[in-house]
Motif scaffolding. Structure first.
Motif, PDB file in Angstrom:
ATOM      1  N   VAL A 152       0.836  -1.205   0.000  1.00 34.55           N
ATOM      2  CA  VAL A 152       0.000   0.000   0.000  1.00 34.55           C
ATOM      3  C   VAL A 152       0.869   1.251   0.000  1.00 34.55           C
ATOM      4  N   LEU A 153       1.908   1.250   0.836  1.00 35.67           N
ATOM      5  CA  LEU A 153       2.803   2.401   0.911  1.00 35.67           C
ATOM      6  C   LEU A 153       3.524   2.623  -0.415  1.00 35.67           C
ATOM      7  N   THR A 154       3.934   1.543  -1.049  1.00 40.46           N
ATOM      8  CA  THR A 154       4.608   1.657  -2.349  1.00 40.46           C
ATOM      9  C   THR A 154       3.682   2.278  -3.387  1.00 40.46           C
ATOM     10  N   GLY A 155       2.418   1.835  -3.387  1.00 39.81           N
ATOM     11  CA  GLY A 155       1.453   2.384  -4.336  1.00 39.81           C
ATOM     12  C   GLY A 155       1.188   3.862  -4.097  1.00 39.81           C
ATOM     13  N   MET A 156       1.099   4.254  -2.833  1.00 40.78           N
ATOM     14  CA  MET A 156       0.846   5.659  -2.508  1.00 40.78           C
ATOM     15  C   MET A 156       1.999   6.543  -2.956  1.00 40.78           C
ATOM     16  N   LEU A 157       3.231   6.095  -2.723  1.00 40.41           N
ATOM     17  CA  LEU A 157       4.389   6.904  -3.106  1.00 40.41           C
ATOM     18  C   LEU A 157       4.526   7.002  -4.623  1.00 40.41           C
ATOM     19  N   MET A 158       4.135   5.947  -5.317  1.00 43.70           N
ATOM     20  CA  MET A 158       4.225   5.973  -6.776  1.00 43.70           C
ATOM     21  C   MET A 158       3.196   6.929  -7.381  1.00 43.70           C
ATOM     22  N   GLU A 159       2.079   7.111  -6.692  1.00 41.83           N
ATOM     23  CA  GLU A 159       1.027   7.987  -7.206  1.00 41.83           C
ATOM     24  C   GLU A 159       1.277   9.454  -6.893  1.00 41.83           C
ATOM     25  N   MET A 160       2.234   9.725  -6.020  1.00 47.75           N
ATOM     26  CA  MET A 160       2.517  11.117  -5.651  1.00 47.75           C
ATOM     27  C   MET A 160       3.177  11.855  -6.805  1.00 47.75           C
ATOM     28  N   SER A 161       2.747  13.077  -6.987  1.00 47.25           N
ATOM     29  CA  SER A 161       3.355  13.928  -8.017  1.00 47.25           C
ATOM     30  C   SER A 161       4.332  14.878  -7.344  1.00 47.25           C
ATOM     31  N   GLY A 162       5.440  15.064  -7.943  1.00 44.59           N
ATOM     32  CA  GLY A 162       6.440  15.944  -7.360  1.00 44.59           C
ATOM     33  C   GLY A 162       7.375  15.188  -6.430  1.00 44.59           C
ATOM     34  N   ARG A 163       8.366  15.908  -5.968  1.00 44.02           N
ATOM     35  CA  ARG A 163       9.375  15.302  -5.100  1.00 44.02           C
ATOM     36  C   ARG A 163       8.918  15.352  -3.656  1.00 44.02           C
ATOM     37  N   PRO A 164       8.905  14.190  -2.946  1.00 46.79           N
ATOM     38  CA  PRO A 164       8.457  14.178  -1.547  1.00 46.79           C
ATOM     39  C   PRO A 164       9.448  14.908  -0.654  1.00 46.79           C
ATOM     40  N   SER A 165       8.934  15.436   0.453  1.00 49.89           N
ATOM     41  CA  SER A 165       9.789  16.154   1.398  1.00 49.89           C
ATOM     42  C   SER A 165       9.369  15.812   2.819  1.00 49.89           C
ATOM     43  N   GLY A 166      10.238  16.147   3.768  1.00 46.29           N
ATOM     44  CA  GLY A 166       9.927  15.934   5.171  1.00 46.29           C
ATOM     45  C   GLY A 166       9.809  14.460   5.523  1.00 46.29           C
TER      46      GLY A 166
END
Length: 253
Positions: A131-145
């Protein structure tokens, strides 16, 4: 008790119970015989070295094996039992196991409920990582924090979640292969033991010659106390004498 100790104990007990003279066919059910050549008795060499034995020939030219250190006095009730070979002899020597049976490896000693809990935890962990992998793949832009920190840990979490199932699976496969080999060896030893219960005429004569050659040595009072006023079986004379001899052999290694 280790595997080697089990081998030695059973072999020593059998040799001693037969007066210190045996045939190779009699010890084959306790050994891991690799050769299929019935005339090849090279597997007896470790036994000869371990118990200080020596080959001998009977009147018919058959090879018998004598172990002087395991010869002992027999009770009068065993006298005249030379003709007891095959099933009758097997029944008389019922205290000694007919063949060595290796124990199979167990995958786990945990209970069924404990294994179910572990599998459930592993499944939940794997589901969370997916689930976490899927959520991160769907994020647009570079994650922060915090999200960036979690994304950095994701590869390690994926390896952990997958290895939680892969490692036990590989272990199960290896144990299955090992148990298959153990079962094969046990089956071969059992077949050799069954052949002794119904020996062919040639093997029967060889076994009878071994019984005939077996010499009974008298043990002095300095080694064990034995009174003729008591019944032989009540004193458990043979069991104590074998135990003493086996301990002496262990200390000599």
């Amino acid at each position: 008790m280790g595997l080697l100790s089990c081998f030695c104990c059973l072999i020593g007990e059998y040799i001693a119970s037969n007066g210190g003279v045996v045939t190779a066919e009699e010890l084959a059910p306790y050994l891991d015989v690799q050769t299929k050549d019935e005339g090849d008795e090279s597997y007896m060499l470790p036994v000869l070295l371990r118990f200080d034995g020596q080959p001998d020939l009977d009147e018919e030219g058959n090879i018998l094996y004598r172990f002087p250190s395991l010869q002992r006095t027999a009770s009068s009730t065993k006298a005249g039992r030379k003709e007891y070979v095959g099933i009758r002899w097997s029944n008389c020597e019922g205290k000694v196991k007919k063949f060595f049976e290796e124990k199979k490896w167990r995958f786990s000693k945990t209970s069924l409920a404990e294994r179910a809990m572990v599998i459930g935890f592993g499944g939940l962990n794997l589901f969370g990582v997916l689930v976490l992998t899927g959520m991160l793949m769907e994020m647009s832009g570079r994650p922060s924090g915090l999200i960036s920190f979690v994304a950095g840990l994701l590869p390690a979490l994926q390896v952990y979640a997958s290895s939680f199932f892969i490692i036990p699976l590989v272990r199960w496969f290896l144990i299955s292969e090992t148990n298959a080999e153990i079962e094969k060896r046990n089956r071969a030893r059992k077949q050799r033991a069954q052949a002794l219960e119904l020996p062919d005429p040639s093997l029967r004569r060889k076994l009878l010659n071994a019984r005939d050659m077996a010499q009974r040595t008298v043990i002095g009072k300095d080694r064990i106390i034995y009174s003729t006023e008591k019944d032989f079986d009540e004193q458990d004379y043979e069991a104590r004498e074998w135990e003493k001899r086996f301990q002496e052999l262990e200390r000599s290694d």
